[in-house]
Design an enzyme around this catalytic site. Structure first.
Site, PDB file in Angstrom:
ATOM      1  N   HIS A  55     -30.320 -43.004  -8.354  1.00 29.94           N
ATOM      2  CA  HIS A  55     -31.281 -43.875  -7.683  1.00 29.94           C
ATOM      3  C   HIS A  55     -30.643 -44.600  -6.503  1.00 29.94           C
ATOM      4  O   HIS A  55     -29.422 -44.788  -6.428  1.00 29.94           O
ATOM      5  CB  HIS A  55     -31.829 -44.896  -8.673  1.00 29.94           C
ATOM      6  CG  HIS A  55     -30.751 -45.808  -9.219  1.00 29.94           C
ATOM      7  ND1 HIS A  55     -30.234 -46.872  -8.522  1.00 29.94           N
ATOM      8  CD2 HIS A  55     -30.082 -45.774 -10.396  1.00 29.94           C
ATOM      9  CE1 HIS A  55     -29.311 -47.471  -9.230  1.00 29.94           C
ATOM     10  NE2 HIS A  55     -29.189 -46.822 -10.378  1.00 29.94           N
TER      11      HIS A  55
ATOM     12  N   GLU B 138     -30.137 -45.403 -18.064  1.00 30.16           N
ATOM     13  CA  GLU B 138     -28.778 -45.921 -18.021  1.00 30.16           C
ATOM     14  C   GLU B 138     -28.391 -46.417 -19.419  1.00 30.16           C
ATOM     15  O   GLU B 138     -29.229 -46.430 -20.329  1.00 30.16           O
ATOM     16  CB  GLU B 138     -28.718 -47.054 -16.980  1.00 30.16           C
ATOM     17  CG  GLU B 138     -27.337 -47.618 -16.688  1.00 30.16           C
ATOM     18  CD  GLU B 138     -26.358 -46.579 -16.163  1.00 30.16           C
ATOM     19  OE1 GLU B 138     -25.936 -45.733 -16.995  1.00 30.16           O
ATOM     20  OE2 GLU B 138     -25.994 -46.612 -14.971  1.00 30.16           O
TER      21      GLU B 138
END
Length: 293
Positions: free
Chosen positions: A83, A187
């Site tokens: 990202h 994550e």
């Protein structure tokens, strides 16, 4: 019945395979994704006159081996996107990693910004637009093949990166932009508020064009304020995701939008070099999966 696979990153195809390891280097998006100009054993039949592009020869090579593998051995080419820059990245850079991990990461924000389920900064959005420009050019005939399927983490910074990166592209009709939201692309779970996801309803409202996997709960039940995933736990989760994908996905070229910790763990699980990927960058990895009897 779900098959269990043994996974191995295949080297020798991309310049990324030999990138520098460790935290002092960050891999970036390379022209042509760094595909190495090399021969394949399938070239003699597929391209006897040497007129096909590198990418055409690679994809034919993979399709041939997937047919020969008959499900026992599979190859999938992953376009891994980290990202773009999020507000949590800005705060960590400001205070340092130790202070971030011990204090600031446990808070929702400071007097100037919020990083709970961290969103992209303006710089992060620009990084995603650079990826979109990359695809606009790379898809021109003959170019890099578009992903056949798009997968994304449910965290806000990945959802937005995915949309900006792939929106408005002239892709073939058989590979439309319909991202699938996967919980296990996240994550590290726990403690850090930037990694606590928003509700399923929020995702569905803000990203109605996305498909959300059925098992993704309304509230974030995986994030705990007092426990951060161990290396073993996140490795098991990445392995579970790969098992899910390789058992259910019939496509070969896949896009994953995820996170630094996820990507590094994927590399560890598959034996890839421990290369750190820059925010907003896209790197290619070929994964070989063999059924464990």
């Amino acid at each position: 019945m779900m098959k269990t696979f043994r996974y191995k990153a295949v080297s020798g195809l991309f310049s990324h395979d030999k990138d520098i390891t460790g935290p002092n280097f960050r891999a970036t998006t390379q022209p042509g994704l760094g595909l190495i100009d090399r021969a394949y054993e399938t070239d003699a039949v597929f391209d006897p006159e040497g007129k096909k592009t590198q990418w055409e020869r690679l994809i034919h090579h993979l399709d041939h081996h997937n047919q020969q593998g008959e499900g026992h051995v599979q190859y999938k080419l992953l376009f891994l996107i980290r990202h773009g820059e999020g507000y949590h990245n800005v705060k960590e850079a400001e205070v340092g990693r130790d202070s971030w991990n011990s204090h600031w990461s446990l808070l929702d924000g400071d007097d100037h910004k919020n990083w709970s389920d961290a969103h992209l900064t303006e710089k992060g959005r620009q990084q995603a637009h650079v990826l979109n420009d990359f695809w606009q050019e790379s898809l021109k005939d003959p170019g890099i093949p578009a992903p056949q399927r798009y997968y994304t983490s449910p965290l806000a910074r990945c959802l937005e990166t995915t949309r900006i990166t792939y929106s408005g592209l002239d892709v073939p009709s058989d590979r439309p932009f319909k991202p699938i939201v996967k919980e296990n692309l996240r994550e590290w779970f726990g403690k850090h508020t930037c990694d606590r996801r928003s509700t399923r309803s929020w995702i569905a409202f803000n990203y109605p064009e996305y498909e959300i996997e059925p098992s993704l709960t309304e509230a974030d039940e995986r994030w705990k304020p007092d426990h951060r995933e161990t290396e073993g736990e996140i490795a098991d989760r990445v392995k579970t995701l790969l098992d899910d994908i390789f058992n259910s996905e019939d496509k070969t070229i896949l896009s994953f939008t995820a996170h630094s910790g996820f990507i590094r763990t994927l590399y560890r699980v598959t034996g890839h070099r421990d290369v750190w990927v820059a925010a907003g960058a896209m790197v290619p990895v070929l994964i070989r999966a063999e059924v464990v009897e």
